[in-house]
Design an enzyme around this catalytic site. Sequence first.
Site, PDB file in Angstrom:
ATOM      1  N   THR A  78       0.826  -1.208   0.000  1.00 40.81           N
ATOM      2  CA  THR A  78       0.000   0.000   0.000  1.00 40.81           C
ATOM      3  C   THR A  78       0.860   1.257   0.000  1.00 40.81           C
ATOM      4  O   THR A  78       0.621   2.196  -0.760  1.00 40.81           O
ATOM      5  CB  THR A  78      -0.944   0.007   1.217  1.00 40.81           C
ATOM      6  OG1 THR A  78      -1.777  -1.146   1.159  1.00 40.81           O
ATOM      7  CG2 THR A  78      -1.812   1.254   1.223  1.00 40.81           C
ATOM      8  N   THR A 236       0.850  -0.133  13.429  1.00 43.97           N
ATOM      9  CA  THR A 236       1.006  -1.068  12.314  1.00 43.97           C
ATOM     10  C   THR A 236       1.038  -0.305  10.996  1.00 43.97           C
ATOM     11  O   THR A 236       0.856  -0.896   9.934  1.00 43.97           O
ATOM     12  CB  THR A 236      -0.144  -2.102  12.290  1.00 43.97           C
ATOM     13  OG1 THR A 236      -1.393  -1.410  12.188  1.00 43.97           O
ATOM     14  CG2 THR A 236      -0.127  -2.976  13.538  1.00 43.97           C
ATOM     15  N   ARG A 238       3.466   2.919   9.769  1.00 48.50           N
ATOM     16  CA  ARG A 238       4.847   3.102   9.340  1.00 48.50           C
ATOM     17  C   ARG A 238       5.671   3.513  10.555  1.00 48.50           C
ATOM     18  O   ARG A 238       5.218   4.272  11.405  1.00 48.50           O
ATOM     19  CB  ARG A 238       4.958   4.176   8.242  1.00 48.50           C
ATOM     20  CG  ARG A 238       4.441   3.740   6.876  1.00 48.50           C
ATOM     21  CD  ARG A 238       5.365   2.717   6.233  1.00 48.50           C
ATOM     22  NE  ARG A 238       4.913   2.303   4.899  1.00 48.50           N
ATOM     23  CZ  ARG A 238       4.157   1.263   4.655  1.00 48.50           C
ATOM     24  NH1 ARG A 238       3.697   0.519   5.655  1.00 48.50           N
ATOM     25  NH2 ARG A 238       3.816   0.945   3.416  1.00 48.50           N
ATOM     26  N   ASP A 262       4.583  -3.025  14.965  1.00 47.59           N
ATOM     27  CA  ASP A 262       4.852  -3.964  13.880  1.00 47.59           C
ATOM     28  C   ASP A 262       5.758  -3.330  12.827  1.00 47.59           C
ATOM     29  O   ASP A 262       6.160  -4.003  11.883  1.00 47.59           O
ATOM     30  CB  ASP A 262       3.524  -4.399  13.247  1.00 47.59           C
ATOM     31  CG  ASP A 262       3.697  -5.475  12.191  1.00 47.59           C
ATOM     32  OD1 ASP A 262       4.282  -6.533  12.518  1.00 47.59           O
ATOM     33  OD2 ASP A 262       3.258  -5.269  11.040  1.00 47.59           O
ATOM     34  N   GLU A 267      14.022  -0.959   8.416  1.00 53.46           N
ATOM     35  CA  GLU A 267      13.673  -2.368   8.356  1.00 53.46           C
ATOM     36  C   GLU A 267      14.551  -3.085   7.343  1.00 53.46           C
ATOM     37  O   GLU A 267      14.692  -2.587   6.212  1.00 53.46           O
ATOM     38  CB  GLU A 267      12.190  -2.535   7.995  1.00 53.46           C
ATOM     39  CG  GLU A 267      11.261  -1.977   9.070  1.00 53.46           C
ATOM     40  CD  GLU A 267       9.795  -1.967   8.659  1.00 53.46           C
ATOM     41  OE1 GLU A 267       8.950  -1.726   9.532  1.00 53.46           O
ATOM     42  OE2 GLU A 267       9.510  -2.182   7.458  1.00 53.46           O
ATOM     43  N   HIS A 289       6.891  -6.547  11.114  1.00 51.73           N
ATOM     44  CA  HIS A 289       6.142  -6.038   9.956  1.00 51.73           C
ATOM     45  C   HIS A 289       5.357  -7.158   9.271  1.00 51.73           C
ATOM     46  O   HIS A 289       5.423  -7.347   8.048  1.00 51.73           O
ATOM     47  CB  HIS A 289       7.084  -5.362   8.953  1.00 51.73           C
ATOM     48  CG  HIS A 289       6.392  -4.334   8.092  1.00 51.73           C
ATOM     49  ND1 HIS A 289       6.993  -3.167   7.698  1.00 51.73           N
ATOM     50  CD2 HIS A 289       5.140  -4.303   7.555  1.00 51.73           C
ATOM     51  CE1 HIS A 289       6.153  -2.464   6.947  1.00 51.73           C
ATOM     52  NE2 HIS A 289       5.013  -3.138   6.859  1.00 51.73           N
ATOM     53  N   TRP A 292       0.152  -7.384   8.084  1.00 54.62           N
ATOM     54  CA  TRP A 292      -0.542  -7.479   6.795  1.00 54.62           C
ATOM     55  C   TRP A 292      -0.549  -8.891   6.225  1.00 54.62           C
ATOM     56  O   TRP A 292      -1.242  -9.163   5.256  1.00 54.62           O
ATOM     57  CB  TRP A 292       0.158  -6.573   5.782  1.00 54.62           C
ATOM     58  CG  TRP A 292       1.599  -6.946   5.566  1.00 54.62           C
ATOM     59  CD1 TRP A 292       2.651  -6.666   6.390  1.00 54.62           C
ATOM     60  CD2 TRP A 292       2.142  -7.678   4.469  1.00 54.62           C
ATOM     61  NE1 TRP A 292       3.814  -7.180   5.866  1.00 54.62           N
ATOM     62  CE2 TRP A 292       3.531  -7.804   4.691  1.00 54.62           C
ATOM     63  CE3 TRP A 292       1.592  -8.241   3.310  1.00 54.62           C
ATOM     64  CZ2 TRP A 292       4.383  -8.470   3.807  1.00 54.62           C
ATOM     65  CZ3 TRP A 292       2.435  -8.907   2.433  1.00 54.62           C
ATOM     66  CH2 TRP A 292       3.823  -9.010   2.689  1.00 54.62           C
TER      67      TRP A 292
END
Length: 322
Positions: A78, A236, A238, A262, A267, A289, A292
């Site tokens: 997304t 959850t 960014r 998350d 990252e 992460h 999703w």
Amino acid sequence: MPQSLPKVVFLDKATIPAHVHFRELSFPHQWVEYDYTSLDELEERLVGAEIVISNKVALNGEILKQFPSIKLIAVSATGTNNVDLDYCAQNHIAVCNIQGYAIRSVPEHVIGMIFALKRNLFAYHQDIEKGVWQKDKQFCFFTHPITDVAGATITIVGSGSLGQAIATLASAVGMKPIFAERKGVSQVREGYVSFEEALQQADIVSLHCPLTQSTTDLIARDELALMKPTSVLINTGRGGLVNEVHLVEALKSGEIAGAGFDVFTQEPADTSNPLLANMSLPNLLLTPHVAWGSDSALQSLVDILLNNIDDFIAGKHSNRVV
């Protein structure tokens, strides 16, 4: 395969687990995929590409201007902050993303984190490991507060499909959802609560807005000070939405009761990250992460990704950002 066929390059396919099915695209093409791509490898791998698929590989203007053949960047996520959207708009490169694929997966992850933090499940698990139960010599022990989720006010920052899905699921378990107005605006829209007031009212704050220049450090020392000492913060969205150093300070001082994250400012994160460096805190819950990433959400993501590409070739504008 003839070189005249459009070349599709997936730069970081390993971001999608191997068990997720990829159907064939509906048009003749060359398909080239790489598990991972570093910035040093882009120059070689983008040669001749017309369609580029990227989840997290950064594609800025300096890189893109070297490859005039690129017509579409299909982001397999997304968030589009890894793509230079201004350059793409100015140079007629279409950009599409994935929308609405995780409206079950992310809300369930958020609700799971809320229950774990409000009931201090991780803290009690740690205490059992430390032998607290044996020292207490009772059939149970209460070293941390346990608060009900039903009746709690959850402030949702971001009212898109994920924010709305969070509100629906939160309501189903007895929470009262409110939507925070954008930070710094003077006019509060109907159905929203001013940003500051929404933080003050919250028993839980859950972040679901994009990372932009205006939302970087959306939650920092001043915002954490507005929250109740019994409240928890869930991110959850960014990593850059929250100042991680300030968050750790607030957790250690008891300014807020807990946090579930998350996402991280970098990252993969390592122990130089303030959250990982303090992951032994009993009121800090971290996941890599994956909010999703339920199996159904992953399959939906891939299906939408391939449909976006097919639609672009057919002249349609599905999920277009640019």
